[in-house]
Design an enzyme around this catalytic site. Structure first.
Site, short mmCIF file in Angstrom:
data_model
loop_
_atom_site.label_atom_id
_atom_site.label_comp_id
_atom_site.label_asym_id
_atom_site.label_seq_id
_atom_site.Cartn_x
_atom_site.Cartn_y
_atom_site.Cartn_z
N ASP A 86 41.49 35.92 35.31
CA ASP A 86 42.60 35.79 36.26
C ASP A 86 43.93 35.70 35.50
O ASP A 86 44.02 35.08 34.44
CB ASP A 86 42.37 34.53 37.10
CG ASP A 86 43.40 34.35 38.18
OD1 ASP A 86 43.45 35.19 39.09
OD2 ASP A 86 44.16 33.35 38.13
N GLU A 97 43.18 40.64 34.58
CA GLU A 97 44.10 40.95 35.68
C GLU A 97 45.50 41.07 35.09
O GLU A 97 46.13 40.09 34.74
CB GLU A 97 44.07 39.85 36.74
CG GLU A 97 45.01 40.16 37.91
CD GLU A 97 45.20 38.98 38.86
OE1 GLU A 97 45.43 39.22 40.06
OE2 GLU A 97 45.14 37.82 38.39
#
Length: 610
Positions: free
Chosen positions: A322, A351
Protein backbone atom coordinates in the site's frame (compact mmCIF):
# COMPACT_ATOMS: atom_id res chain seq x y z
CA UNK A 1 2.40 -27.89 49.42
CA UNK A 2 4.56 -24.89 50.40
CA UNK A 3 7.26 -26.00 47.94
CA UNK A 4 4.71 -26.26 45.12
CA UNK A 5 3.34 -22.79 45.89
CA UNK A 6 6.86 -21.37 45.96
CA UNK A 7 7.64 -22.87 42.55
CA UNK A 8 4.37 -21.46 41.19
CA UNK A 9 5.22 -17.96 42.41
CA UNK A 10 8.73 -18.19 40.98
CA UNK A 11 7.23 -19.29 37.65
CA UNK A 12 4.99 -16.22 37.63
CA UNK A 13 7.91 -13.91 38.38
CA UNK A 14 9.98 -15.49 35.60
CA UNK A 15 7.42 -14.75 32.91
CA UNK A 16 5.59 -11.65 34.05
CA UNK A 17 8.28 -9.17 32.97
CA UNK A 18 7.71 -9.53 29.22
CA UNK A 19 4.40 -8.37 27.76
CA UNK A 20 5.33 -8.77 24.09
CA UNK A 21 8.06 -10.43 22.05
CA UNK A 22 8.30 -9.65 18.33
CA UNK A 23 8.86 -11.57 16.17
CA UNK A 24 7.09 -14.10 18.44
CA UNK A 25 9.31 -16.85 16.99
CA UNK A 26 11.71 -17.19 14.06
CA UNK A 27 13.12 -19.73 11.66
CA UNK A 28 16.46 -21.48 11.43
CA UNK A 29 18.32 -21.46 8.14
CA UNK A 30 17.49 -17.95 6.96
CA UNK A 31 19.92 -16.22 4.63
CA UNK A 32 20.31 -13.26 6.97
CA UNK A 33 22.30 -14.64 9.92
CA UNK A 34 21.08 -12.05 12.42
CA UNK A 35 17.75 -11.64 14.18
CA UNK A 36 16.57 -8.55 16.05
CA UNK A 37 14.14 -9.45 18.82
CA UNK A 38 12.06 -6.77 20.49
CA UNK A 39 11.25 -7.40 24.15
CA UNK A 40 8.57 -5.18 25.62
CA UNK A 41 7.66 -4.91 29.29
CA UNK A 42 7.65 -2.48 32.20
CA UNK A 43 11.20 -1.08 32.61
CA UNK A 44 12.68 -4.09 30.83
CA UNK A 45 15.64 -2.00 29.65
CA UNK A 46 16.95 -1.94 33.24
CA UNK A 47 18.01 -5.56 32.82
CA UNK A 48 21.11 -7.16 31.41
CA UNK A 49 20.43 -10.00 29.00
CA UNK A 50 22.28 -13.19 28.10
CA UNK A 51 21.31 -16.16 25.94
CA UNK A 52 21.82 -19.93 26.08
CA UNK A 53 23.04 -22.69 23.75
CA UNK A 54 26.01 -21.05 22.06
CA UNK A 55 23.88 -18.29 20.52
CA UNK A 56 25.84 -15.03 20.32
CA UNK A 57 24.29 -11.67 21.19
CA UNK A 58 25.78 -9.15 18.78
CA UNK A 59 23.94 -6.06 19.95
CA UNK A 60 21.65 -4.87 22.73
CA UNK A 61 19.98 -1.57 21.97
CA UNK A 62 17.97 0.52 24.38
CA UNK A 63 15.81 3.47 23.41
CA UNK A 64 14.60 6.48 25.35
CA UNK A 65 11.62 4.37 26.43
CA UNK A 66 12.74 1.93 29.17
CA UNK A 67 9.92 -0.46 28.24
CA UNK A 68 11.79 -1.65 25.15
CA UNK A 69 14.89 -3.73 24.63
CA UNK A 70 16.09 -4.70 21.15
CA UNK A 71 18.38 -7.72 21.23
CA UNK A 72 20.20 -8.87 18.11
CA UNK A 73 21.51 -12.43 17.96
CA UNK A 74 23.59 -14.35 15.41
CA UNK A 75 21.78 -17.54 14.38
CA UNK A 76 23.94 -18.53 11.44
CA UNK A 77 24.08 -22.34 11.26
CA UNK A 78 21.83 -22.60 14.32
CA UNK A 79 19.41 -25.54 14.14
CA UNK A 80 15.72 -25.33 14.94
CA UNK A 81 15.60 -25.28 18.73
CA UNK A 82 14.33 -23.58 21.87
CA UNK A 83 16.68 -21.06 23.43
CA UNK A 84 16.50 -19.13 26.68
CA UNK A 85 17.14 -15.47 27.39
CA UNK A 86 18.12 -14.61 30.96
CA UNK A 87 17.31 -11.12 32.19
CA UNK A 88 19.41 -10.05 35.16
CA UNK A 89 19.38 -7.13 37.55
CA UNK A 90 22.05 -6.44 40.18
CA UNK A 91 23.86 -9.59 39.04
CA UNK A 92 20.83 -11.77 39.83
CA UNK A 93 18.58 -13.47 37.33
CA UNK A 94 15.23 -11.71 37.48
CA UNK A 95 13.43 -13.85 34.91
CA UNK A 96 13.96 -16.18 31.96
CA UNK A 97 12.23 -15.96 28.59
CA UNK A 98 12.12 -18.89 26.17
CA UNK A 99 12.30 -18.32 22.41
CA UNK A 100 11.81 -20.80 19.57
CA UNK A 101 13.62 -21.15 16.25
CA UNK A 102 11.37 -23.23 14.02
CA UNK A 103 12.23 -25.40 11.05
CA UNK A 104 11.57 -23.80 7.63
CA UNK A 105 9.56 -25.48 4.90
CA UNK A 106 11.61 -27.29 2.27
CA UNK A 107 12.83 -24.94 -0.48
CA UNK A 108 11.16 -22.01 1.26
CA UNK A 109 13.67 -19.51 -0.08
CA UNK A 110 12.96 -20.60 -3.66
CA UNK A 111 9.19 -20.06 -3.52
CA UNK A 112 7.80 -18.74 -6.80
CA UNK A 113 5.67 -15.64 -6.64
CA UNK A 114 2.78 -14.60 -8.87
CA UNK A 115 3.60 -13.52 -12.42
CA UNK A 116 2.03 -12.76 -15.80
CA UNK A 117 0.60 -16.27 -16.06
CA UNK A 118 -1.71 -15.45 -13.11
CA UNK A 119 -5.01 -13.66 -12.74
CA UNK A 120 -5.31 -11.95 -9.36
CA UNK A 121 -8.69 -11.66 -7.66
CA UNK A 122 -8.92 -8.74 -5.21
CA UNK A 123 -11.46 -8.96 -2.40
CA UNK A 124 -12.49 -6.37 0.16
CA UNK A 125 -12.08 -8.78 3.03
CA UNK A 126 -14.98 -7.52 5.16
CA UNK A 127 -17.39 -7.46 2.21
CA UNK A 128 -16.82 -10.75 0.38
CA UNK A 129 -18.34 -13.55 2.45
CA UNK A 130 -19.23 -14.15 6.10
CA UNK A 131 -18.19 -17.73 6.64
CA UNK A 132 -18.28 -17.55 10.45
CA UNK A 133 -20.97 -15.22 11.86
CA UNK A 134 -19.78 -16.03 15.39
CA UNK A 135 -16.70 -13.80 15.01
CA UNK A 136 -18.50 -10.69 13.71
CA UNK A 137 -18.12 -8.99 17.11
CA UNK A 138 -15.24 -9.69 19.46
CA UNK A 139 -14.59 -8.53 23.02
CA UNK A 140 -10.92 -7.77 22.31
CA UNK A 141 -11.69 -5.11 19.68
CA UNK A 142 -13.86 -2.02 19.81
CA UNK A 143 -16.03 -1.90 16.69
CA UNK A 144 -18.77 -4.51 16.55
CA UNK A 145 -20.46 -6.03 13.54
CA UNK A 146 -23.25 -3.91 12.02
CA UNK A 147 -24.23 -4.79 8.49
CA UNK A 148 -26.83 -2.02 8.45
CA UNK A 149 -24.04 0.57 8.67
CA UNK A 150 -22.53 1.10 5.17
CA UNK A 151 -19.20 2.08 6.75
CA UNK A 152 -19.31 -0.51 9.50
CA UNK A 153 -18.06 -4.04 9.97
CA UNK A 154 -20.20 -6.42 7.93
CA UNK A 155 -18.63 -9.72 8.87
CA UNK A 156 -16.71 -10.88 5.81
CA UNK A 157 -13.89 -13.13 6.98
CA UNK A 158 -11.24 -15.71 6.14
CA UNK A 159 -13.68 -18.59 6.50
CA UNK A 160 -15.88 -16.95 3.87
CA UNK A 161 -12.93 -16.82 1.47
CA UNK A 162 -12.09 -20.47 2.08
CA UNK A 163 -15.67 -21.55 1.43
CA UNK A 164 -15.66 -19.83 -1.95
CA UNK A 165 -12.26 -20.78 -3.33
CA UNK A 166 -13.85 -23.18 -5.81
CA UNK A 167 -15.90 -20.25 -7.11
CA UNK A 168 -12.67 -18.34 -7.73
CA UNK A 169 -11.11 -21.33 -9.44
CA UNK A 170 -14.14 -21.68 -11.71
CA UNK A 171 -13.83 -17.99 -12.53
CA UNK A 172 -10.28 -18.50 -13.74
CA UNK A 173 -8.50 -16.75 -10.88
CA UNK A 174 -5.12 -18.17 -9.90
CA UNK A 175 -4.20 -15.82 -7.04
CA UNK A 176 -6.12 -14.18 -4.20
CA UNK A 177 -5.37 -10.68 -2.87
CA UNK A 178 -7.45 -9.86 0.22
CA UNK A 179 -7.26 -6.34 1.61
CA UNK A 180 -5.29 -6.25 4.91
CA UNK A 181 -6.26 -8.83 7.51
CA UNK A 182 -4.15 -7.79 10.51
CA UNK A 183 -5.91 -6.28 13.50
CA UNK A 184 -7.36 -2.76 13.10
CA UNK A 185 -8.88 -1.58 16.37
CA UNK A 186 -10.18 1.80 15.24
CA UNK A 187 -13.54 2.58 16.79
CA UNK A 188 -15.06 3.44 13.39
CA UNK A 189 -14.40 2.50 9.77
CA UNK A 190 -12.05 -0.29 10.81
CA UNK A 191 -13.42 -2.62 8.13
CA UNK A 192 -10.82 -1.65 5.50
CA UNK A 193 -8.00 -2.55 7.96
CA UNK A 194 -5.38 -0.17 6.54
CA UNK A 195 -4.91 1.39 10.00
CA UNK A 196 -3.49 -1.65 11.73
CA UNK A 197 -3.12 -1.94 15.49
CA UNK A 198 -1.13 -5.20 15.65
CA UNK A 199 0.87 -6.41 12.65
CA UNK A 200 1.56 -9.87 14.07
CA UNK A 201 -2.08 -10.74 14.63
CA UNK A 202 -5.00 -11.40 12.30
CA UNK A 203 -8.01 -9.30 13.25
CA UNK A 204 -10.29 -11.58 15.32
CA UNK A 205 -13.28 -10.47 13.25
CA UNK A 206 -11.56 -12.07 10.25
CA UNK A 207 -10.42 -15.14 12.15
CA UNK A 208 -7.13 -16.29 13.65
CA UNK A 209 -3.54 -16.56 12.52
CA UNK A 210 -4.19 -20.27 12.11
CA UNK A 211 -7.16 -19.52 9.84
CA UNK A 212 -4.89 -17.42 7.64
CA UNK A 213 -2.39 -20.26 7.35
CA UNK A 214 -5.30 -22.56 6.46
CA UNK A 215 -6.41 -20.15 3.72
CA UNK A 216 -2.92 -20.30 2.27
CA UNK A 217 -2.92 -24.09 2.41
CA UNK A 218 -6.36 -24.37 0.80
CA UNK A 219 -5.24 -22.11 -2.05
CA UNK A 220 -2.07 -24.10 -2.61
CA UNK A 221 -4.05 -27.33 -2.74
CA UNK A 222 -5.90 -25.77 -5.68
CA UNK A 223 -2.61 -24.58 -7.25
CA UNK A 224 -3.57 -21.00 -6.42
CA UNK A 225 -1.54 -18.30 -4.68
CA UNK A 226 -1.97 -15.97 -1.70
CA UNK A 227 -0.92 -12.31 -1.78
CA UNK A 228 -0.72 -10.28 1.43
CA UNK A 229 -1.71 -6.61 1.33
CA UNK A 230 1.17 -5.09 3.31
CA UNK A 231 1.34 -1.55 4.71
CA UNK A 232 4.79 -0.07 5.31
CA UNK A 233 3.92 3.63 5.28
CA UNK A 234 1.70 3.88 8.35
CA UNK A 235 -0.03 2.10 11.18
CA UNK A 236 -3.31 2.96 12.89
CA UNK A 237 -3.62 5.35 15.82
CA UNK A 238 -4.69 2.37 17.96
CA UNK A 239 -1.47 0.46 17.35
CA UNK A 240 -0.15 -0.60 20.74
CA UNK A 241 3.32 0.75 19.91
CA UNK A 242 1.99 4.18 18.96
CA UNK A 243 0.51 4.43 22.45
CA UNK A 244 3.95 3.80 23.98
CA UNK A 245 6.49 4.80 21.33
CA UNK A 246 9.93 3.21 21.52
CA UNK A 247 11.38 6.57 20.50
CA UNK A 248 10.16 9.99 19.45
CA UNK A 249 11.40 9.40 15.89
CA UNK A 250 9.63 6.05 15.50
CA UNK A 251 7.00 8.06 13.62
CA UNK A 252 7.21 11.36 11.78
CA UNK A 253 6.33 14.29 14.02
CA UNK A 254 6.11 18.00 13.25
CA UNK A 255 5.78 17.76 16.32
CA UNK A 256 2.61 15.68 16.32
CA UNK A 257 0.42 15.43 13.24
CA UNK A 258 0.73 17.03 9.82
CA UNK A 259 -1.02 15.68 6.76
CA UNK A 260 0.78 14.71 3.57
CA UNK A 261 0.49 16.98 0.56
CA UNK A 262 0.29 13.76 -1.52
CA UNK A 263 2.70 15.19 -4.14
CA UNK A 264 4.66 12.01 -4.80
CA UNK A 265 6.53 13.68 -7.65
CA UNK A 266 8.66 15.39 -4.99
CA UNK A 267 10.38 12.00 -4.54
CA UNK A 268 12.29 12.50 -7.80
CA UNK A 269 11.65 16.10 -8.88
CA UNK A 270 15.13 17.71 -9.17
CA UNK A 271 13.56 21.13 -8.63
CA UNK A 272 11.46 20.23 -5.57
CA UNK A 273 11.82 22.27 -2.41
CA UNK A 274 12.91 20.49 0.76
CA UNK A 275 9.75 21.50 2.63
CA UNK A 276 7.45 20.14 -0.08
CA UNK A 277 9.39 16.88 -0.17
CA UNK A 278 9.26 16.58 3.61
CA UNK A 279 5.54 17.28 3.74
CA UNK A 280 4.86 14.56 1.18
CA UNK A 281 7.03 11.86 2.74
CA UNK A 282 6.70 12.67 6.43
CA UNK A 283 3.14 13.92 6.43
CA UNK A 284 0.50 11.48 7.60
CA UNK A 285 -1.79 9.88 5.04
CA UNK A 286 -4.74 10.74 7.28
CA UNK A 287 -4.93 11.80 10.92
CA UNK A 288 -5.82 8.31 12.14
CA UNK A 289 -2.72 6.76 10.50
CA UNK A 290 0.61 7.72 12.15
CA UNK A 291 3.35 7.92 9.52
CA UNK A 292 6.19 5.47 10.10
CA UNK A 293 9.79 6.66 9.88
CA UNK A 294 11.58 4.09 7.75
CA UNK A 295 14.87 5.98 8.21
CA UNK A 296 14.89 4.74 11.83
CA UNK A 297 17.03 1.55 11.62
CA UNK A 298 15.18 -0.21 14.44
CA UNK A 299 11.79 0.42 12.86
CA UNK A 300 13.01 -0.51 9.37
CA UNK A 301 14.38 -3.81 10.63
CA UNK A 302 11.12 -4.39 12.54
CA UNK A 303 9.18 -4.00 9.27
CA UNK A 304 11.58 -6.21 7.32
CA UNK A 305 11.37 -8.99 9.87
CA UNK A 306 7.59 -8.72 10.16
CA UNK A 307 7.22 -9.13 6.39
CA UNK A 308 9.60 -12.11 6.28
CA UNK A 309 7.89 -13.68 9.30
CA UNK A 310 4.53 -13.62 7.52
CA UNK A 311 6.03 -15.11 4.34
CA UNK A 312 7.50 -18.01 6.30
CA UNK A 313 4.62 -18.47 8.71
CA UNK A 314 1.74 -18.26 6.22
CA UNK A 315 3.63 -19.62 3.20
CA UNK A 316 2.88 -16.53 1.12
CA UNK A 317 3.35 -16.08 -2.61
CA UNK A 318 3.59 -12.31 -2.83
CA UNK A 319 2.90 -8.86 -1.46
CA UNK A 320 0.94 -5.90 -2.64
CA UNK A 321 2.36 -2.84 -0.83
CA UNK A 322 0.00 0.00 0.00
CA UNK A 323 1.05 3.62 -0.70
CA UNK A 324 4.53 2.47 -1.72
CA UNK A 325 5.72 5.81 -3.08
CA UNK A 326 4.85 7.68 0.14
CA UNK A 327 7.55 5.85 2.07
CA UNK A 328 11.05 7.13 2.67
CA UNK A 329 12.45 5.96 -0.65
CA UNK A 330 15.83 4.88 0.72
CA UNK A 331 14.22 2.97 3.57
CA UNK A 332 11.57 1.25 1.42
CA UNK A 333 14.25 0.18 -1.07
CA UNK A 334 16.16 -1.50 1.78
CA UNK A 335 12.94 -3.18 2.92
CA UNK A 336 12.18 -4.47 -0.56
CA UNK A 337 15.73 -5.64 -1.24
CA UNK A 338 15.92 -7.49 2.08
CA UNK A 339 12.81 -9.49 1.16
CA UNK A 340 13.84 -10.27 -2.41
CA UNK A 341 17.36 -11.17 -1.24
CA UNK A 342 15.78 -13.77 1.05
CA UNK A 343 13.27 -14.87 -1.63
CA UNK A 344 14.68 -14.16 -5.12
CA UNK A 345 11.53 -15.36 -6.96
CA UNK A 346 9.02 -13.67 -4.67
CA UNK A 347 6.92 -10.92 -6.28
CA UNK A 348 5.98 -7.56 -4.78
CA UNK A 349 3.74 -5.00 -6.48
CA UNK A 350 3.73 -1.47 -5.15
CA UNK A 351 0.85 0.97 -5.25
CA UNK A 352 2.37 3.88 -7.14
CA UNK A 353 -0.77 5.85 -7.92
CA UNK A 354 0.57 8.30 -10.48
CA UNK A 355 -0.65 9.36 -13.90
CA UNK A 356 2.51 9.37 -15.99
CA UNK A 357 4.42 6.32 -17.19
CA UNK A 358 7.82 7.83 -16.46
CA UNK A 359 6.82 8.57 -12.87
CA UNK A 360 5.57 5.01 -12.37
CA UNK A 361 8.48 3.37 -14.18
CA UNK A 362 10.88 5.21 -11.86
CA UNK A 363 9.76 2.87 -9.08
CA UNK A 364 10.28 -0.46 -10.85
CA UNK A 365 13.40 -2.43 -10.08
CA UNK A 366 16.46 -1.51 -12.18
CA UNK A 367 14.77 1.52 -13.71
CA UNK A 368 17.10 3.59 -15.87
CA UNK A 369 15.10 6.62 -14.76
CA UNK A 370 15.91 5.89 -11.13
CA UNK A 371 19.53 5.22 -12.06
CA UNK A 372 19.85 8.82 -13.24
CA UNK A 373 19.48 9.75 -9.56
CA UNK A 374 21.49 6.71 -8.39
CA UNK A 375 18.33 5.11 -7.04
CA UNK A 376 16.97 1.59 -7.27
CA UNK A 377 13.74 0.72 -5.47
CA UNK A 378 14.26 -3.05 -6.03
CA UNK A 379 10.46 -3.22 -6.42
CA UNK A 380 9.63 -5.95 -8.97
CA UNK A 381 6.20 -4.67 -10.03
CA UNK A 382 4.06 -1.54 -10.15
CA UNK A 383 0.38 -1.02 -10.95
CA UNK A 384 -0.61 0.32 -14.38
CA UNK A 385 -2.63 3.35 -13.31
CA UNK A 386 -2.24 5.09 -16.67
CA UNK A 387 -4.00 2.20 -18.39
CA UNK A 388 -6.69 2.36 -15.73
CA UNK A 389 -7.07 6.10 -16.40
CA UNK A 390 -7.61 5.43 -20.10
CA UNK A 391 -10.10 2.63 -19.50
CA UNK A 392 -12.25 4.89 -17.31
CA UNK A 393 -13.03 7.07 -20.33
CA UNK A 394 -12.19 5.43 -23.61
CA UNK A 395 -15.26 3.25 -24.11
CA UNK A 396 -17.54 6.29 -24.13
CA UNK A 397 -15.45 7.88 -26.88
CA UNK A 398 -17.22 6.44 -29.91
CA UNK A 399 -15.36 8.42 -32.54
CA UNK A 400 -11.63 8.35 -33.04
CA UNK A 401 -9.61 11.55 -32.88
CA UNK A 402 -5.97 12.52 -32.44
CA UNK A 403 -6.19 12.03 -28.67
CA UNK A 404 -9.55 10.31 -28.14
CA UNK A 405 -10.79 6.79 -28.56
CA UNK A 406 -8.57 3.72 -28.71
CA UNK A 407 -5.48 5.84 -29.37
CA UNK A 408 -5.47 6.43 -25.60
CA UNK A 409 -4.94 2.73 -25.01
CA UNK A 410 -2.41 2.47 -27.84
CA UNK A 411 -0.43 5.39 -26.43
CA UNK A 412 -0.25 3.72 -23.02
CA UNK A 413 1.75 0.85 -24.49
CA UNK A 414 3.99 3.06 -26.63
CA UNK A 415 5.66 4.05 -23.37
CA UNK A 416 6.50 0.50 -22.32
CA UNK A 417 10.13 1.25 -23.15
CA UNK A 418 10.26 3.16 -19.86
CA UNK A 419 9.65 0.02 -17.78
CA UNK A 420 12.50 -2.38 -17.05
CA UNK A 421 10.00 -5.26 -17.09
CA UNK A 422 6.64 -4.50 -18.75
CA UNK A 423 5.47 -8.10 -18.29
CA UNK A 424 5.58 -7.64 -14.53
CA UNK A 425 3.09 -4.78 -14.31
CA UNK A 426 -0.35 -5.21 -12.76
CA UNK A 427 -3.23 -4.26 -15.07
CA UNK A 428 -6.76 -3.56 -13.88
CA UNK A 429 -9.95 -1.72 -14.72
CA UNK A 430 -10.82 -0.93 -11.09
CA UNK A 431 -9.85 -1.67 -7.51
CA UNK A 432 -11.09 -1.00 -3.98
CA UNK A 433 -10.21 2.72 -4.18
CA UNK A 434 -11.56 3.61 -7.62
CA UNK A 435 -14.97 4.06 -9.11
CA UNK A 436 -16.62 0.84 -10.22
CA UNK A 437 -16.19 0.14 -13.95
CA UNK A 438 -19.79 -1.02 -14.28
CA UNK A 439 -20.91 2.19 -12.60
CA UNK A 440 -18.98 4.39 -15.02
CA UNK A 441 -20.43 2.58 -18.02
CA UNK A 442 -23.90 1.92 -16.60
CA UNK A 443 -23.53 -1.84 -16.87
CA UNK A 444 -22.96 -1.76 -20.61
CA UNK A 445 -22.01 -5.38 -21.12
CA UNK A 446 -20.27 -4.79 -24.45
CA UNK A 447 -17.94 -2.26 -22.85
CA UNK A 448 -17.26 -4.68 -20.00
CA UNK A 449 -16.34 -7.35 -22.55
CA UNK A 450 -13.88 -5.05 -24.29
CA UNK A 451 -12.21 -3.99 -21.04
CA UNK A 452 -11.86 -7.52 -19.66
CA UNK A 453 -10.60 -8.84 -22.99
CA UNK A 454 -8.01 -6.10 -23.03
CA UNK A 455 -6.51 -6.72 -19.59
CA UNK A 456 -6.62 -10.47 -20.21
CA UNK A 457 -4.52 -10.22 -23.38
CA UNK A 458 -2.10 -7.28 -23.04
CA UNK A 459 1.25 -7.57 -21.26
CA UNK A 460 1.25 -7.71 -17.49
CA UNK A 461 -0.63 -9.38 -14.65
CA UNK A 462 -4.42 -8.89 -14.78
CA UNK A 463 -6.24 -8.09 -11.54
CA UNK A 464 -10.01 -8.43 -11.17
CA UNK A 465 -11.92 -6.67 -8.37
CA UNK A 466 -14.54 -8.81 -6.65
CA UNK A 467 -18.01 -8.53 -8.10
CA UNK A 468 -17.01 -7.15 -11.50
CA UNK A 469 -17.65 -10.64 -12.86
CA UNK A 470 -21.33 -10.44 -11.89
CA UNK A 471 -21.86 -6.82 -12.94
CA UNK A 472 -21.52 -5.21 -9.50
CA UNK A 473 -21.49 -1.42 -9.62
CA UNK A 474 -21.21 1.44 -7.14
CA UNK A 475 -20.72 5.19 -7.26
CA UNK A 476 -17.59 6.33 -5.41
CA UNK A 477 -18.97 9.88 -5.13
CA UNK A 478 -21.44 8.45 -2.60
CA UNK A 479 -18.59 7.22 -0.38
CA UNK A 480 -16.17 4.32 -0.30
CA UNK A 481 -18.86 1.97 0.99
CA UNK A 482 -20.60 2.28 -2.39
CA UNK A 483 -17.67 0.63 -4.18
CA UNK A 484 -17.25 -1.97 -1.42
CA UNK A 485 -20.68 -3.56 -1.27
CA UNK A 486 -21.36 -7.00 0.14
CA UNK A 487 -21.04 -9.77 -2.41
CA UNK A 488 -24.55 -11.21 -2.90
CA UNK A 489 -24.76 -14.67 -1.35
CA UNK A 490 -21.91 -14.14 1.08
CA UNK A 491 -24.28 -13.84 4.05
CA UNK A 492 -26.83 -16.25 5.42
CA UNK A 493 -30.27 -15.17 4.30
CA UNK A 494 -29.17 -13.29 1.17
CA UNK A 495 -31.93 -13.62 -1.39
CA UNK A 496 -29.46 -13.66 -4.27
CA UNK A 497 -26.51 -16.07 -4.13
CA UNK A 498 -24.18 -15.19 -6.99
CA UNK A 499 -21.60 -17.75 -5.87
CA UNK A 500 -23.78 -20.44 -7.43
CA UNK A 501 -24.93 -20.74 -11.02
CA UNK A 502 -28.38 -21.64 -9.74
CA UNK A 503 -28.46 -18.50 -7.60
CA UNK A 504 -27.28 -15.96 -10.16
CA UNK A 505 -29.70 -13.74 -12.04
CA UNK A 506 -29.71 -13.89 -15.82
CA UNK A 507 -27.66 -10.70 -15.95
CA UNK A 508 -25.15 -11.92 -13.36
CA UNK A 509 -24.72 -15.22 -15.21
CA UNK A 510 -24.07 -13.37 -18.46
CA UNK A 511 -21.19 -11.47 -16.85
CA UNK A 512 -19.85 -14.51 -15.02
CA UNK A 513 -19.98 -16.84 -18.00
CA UNK A 514 -18.02 -14.44 -20.20
CA UNK A 515 -15.42 -13.69 -17.51
CA UNK A 516 -14.95 -17.32 -16.58
CA UNK A 517 -14.47 -18.43 -20.19
CA UNK A 518 -12.02 -15.59 -20.84
CA UNK A 519 -9.74 -16.15 -17.86
CA UNK A 520 -9.98 -19.93 -17.97
CA UNK A 521 -8.77 -19.75 -21.57
CA UNK A 522 -6.04 -17.33 -20.53
CA UNK A 523 -4.51 -19.97 -18.26
CA UNK A 524 -3.80 -22.15 -21.30
CA UNK A 525 -2.11 -19.68 -23.65
CA UNK A 526 1.57 -18.82 -23.06
CA UNK A 527 1.54 -16.11 -25.72
CA UNK A 528 -0.57 -13.83 -23.49
CA UNK A 529 1.57 -14.62 -20.46
CA UNK A 530 5.10 -13.76 -21.56
CA UNK A 531 4.86 -13.33 -25.32
CA UNK A 532 5.91 -10.19 -27.14
CA UNK A 533 3.36 -7.58 -28.16
CA UNK A 534 2.94 -5.85 -31.49
CA UNK A 535 0.16 -3.34 -31.96
CA UNK A 536 -1.14 -1.18 -34.79
CA UNK A 537 -2.24 2.44 -34.75
CA UNK A 538 -6.05 2.40 -34.32
CA UNK A 539 -8.12 3.21 -37.36
CA UNK A 540 -11.83 4.08 -37.16
CA UNK A 541 -11.55 3.50 -33.40
CA UNK A 542 -10.49 -0.12 -33.95
CA UNK A 543 -7.42 -1.32 -32.08
CA UNK A 544 -5.58 -4.43 -33.26
CA UNK A 545 -2.65 -6.09 -31.53
CA UNK A 546 -0.88 -9.43 -31.35
CA UNK A 547 0.70 -11.38 -28.51
CA UNK A 548 3.13 -13.94 -29.78
CA UNK A 549 5.96 -16.38 -29.17
CA UNK A 550 7.95 -18.45 -31.63
CA UNK A 551 5.24 -21.10 -31.58
CA UNK A 552 1.96 -19.34 -30.74
CA UNK A 553 0.15 -16.14 -31.66
CA UNK A 554 -3.04 -14.41 -30.51
CA UNK A 555 -4.75 -11.65 -32.48
CA UNK A 556 -7.05 -9.22 -30.64
CA UNK A 557 -9.46 -6.84 -32.39
CA UNK A 558 -11.35 -4.23 -30.36
CA UNK A 559 -13.99 -2.21 -32.19
CA UNK A 560 -14.74 0.78 -29.97
CA UNK A 561 -16.73 2.49 -32.72
CA UNK A 562 -20.47 3.02 -32.48
CA UNK A 563 -20.73 1.40 -35.93
CA UNK A 564 -19.77 -1.99 -37.36
CA UNK A 565 -16.28 -1.93 -38.83
CA UNK A 566 -14.59 -4.03 -41.49
CA UNK A 567 -10.90 -4.72 -40.95
CA UNK A 568 -8.66 -5.49 -43.88
CA UNK A 569 -6.33 -8.20 -42.63
CA UNK A 570 -3.57 -7.58 -45.18
CA UNK A 571 -2.53 -4.58 -43.10
CA UNK A 572 -1.36 -7.02 -40.43
CA UNK A 573 0.62 -9.33 -42.71
CA UNK A 574 3.83 -8.93 -40.70
CA UNK A 575 2.07 -10.37 -37.65
CA UNK A 576 -0.21 -12.89 -39.39
CA UNK A 577 2.77 -14.28 -41.36
CA UNK A 578 1.99 -17.86 -42.43
CA UNK A 579 -1.03 -18.36 -40.20
CA UNK A 580 -4.14 -19.21 -42.24
CA UNK A 581 -7.03 -19.03 -39.77
CA UNK A 582 -7.86 -17.82 -36.31
CA UNK A 583 -10.14 -19.63 -33.88
CA UNK A 584 -12.51 -17.44 -31.85
CA UNK A 585 -11.66 -18.38 -28.27
CA UNK A 586 -15.32 -18.23 -27.20
CA UNK A 587 -17.03 -20.04 -30.08
CA UNK A 588 -14.09 -21.90 -31.68
CA UNK A 589 -15.44 -20.63 -35.00
CA UNK A 590 -12.62 -20.41 -37.57
CA UNK A 591 -11.94 -17.06 -39.19
CA UNK A 592 -10.19 -16.93 -42.56
CA UNK A 593 -7.26 -14.53 -42.12
CA UNK A 594 -7.04 -13.91 -45.87
CA UNK A 595 -10.48 -12.32 -45.83
CA UNK A 596 -11.66 -9.05 -44.34
CA UNK A 597 -13.07 -9.33 -40.82
CA UNK A 598 -16.22 -7.44 -39.80
CA UNK A 599 -17.04 -6.66 -36.17
CA UNK A 600 -20.24 -5.27 -34.73
CA UNK A 601 -20.09 -2.00 -32.84
CA UNK A 602 -18.46 -2.11 -29.39
CA UNK A 603 -17.24 -5.65 -29.93
CA UNK A 604 -14.12 -7.69 -29.32
CA UNK A 605 -12.66 -10.68 -31.14
CA UNK A 606 -9.83 -12.80 -29.74
CA UNK A 607 -8.31 -15.26 -32.18
CA UNK A 608 -5.84 -18.07 -31.59
CA UNK A 609 -3.96 -18.22 -34.86
CA UNK A 610 -3.66 -21.58 -36.56
Amino acid sequence: MKKTLLLFLVSISLSAQVDKIEPPFWYAGMQNPTLQIMFYGKNIAQHEVTVSKKIVITNVQKTENPNYLFVTIDIKNSPAQEIEFSFSKNNKVAFIQKYVLRQRRNNSALRKGYDASDMIYLVMSDRFSNGNPNNDSQASVTEKGDRNNPGGRHGGDIEGMIKNLDYLKELGATALWPTPLCEDNDSRYSYHTYGQSDVYKIDPRFGTNEDYVRLSSELHQRKMKLIMDYVTNHWGAEHWMYKDLPSYDWIHQFPGYSQSNYRMSTQFDPNASEIDTKNCLDGWFVKSMPDLNQSNPLLLNYLIQNAIWWIEYADLDGFRVDTYSYNDKVGIAKWTKAITDEYPYFNIVGEVWMHNQAEMAYWQKDSKLGAIQHYNSYLPSVMDFTLHDALEKVFDEDESAWDKGMIKVYNNFTNDFLYPNPNNIMTFVENHDTNRFNEIYKNDFKKYQMAMALIATVRGIPQLYYGSEIGMNGDKSKGDAAIRKDFPGGWNGDSNNAFLKSGRTTEQEKYFDFTSKLFTWRKTNPAVHFGKMKHYIPENNVYVYFRYTDSASVMVILNNSAKPQTIKTDRFAESIQNYKTGADIFTQQPIDLKQDVTLKSKAVLILELK
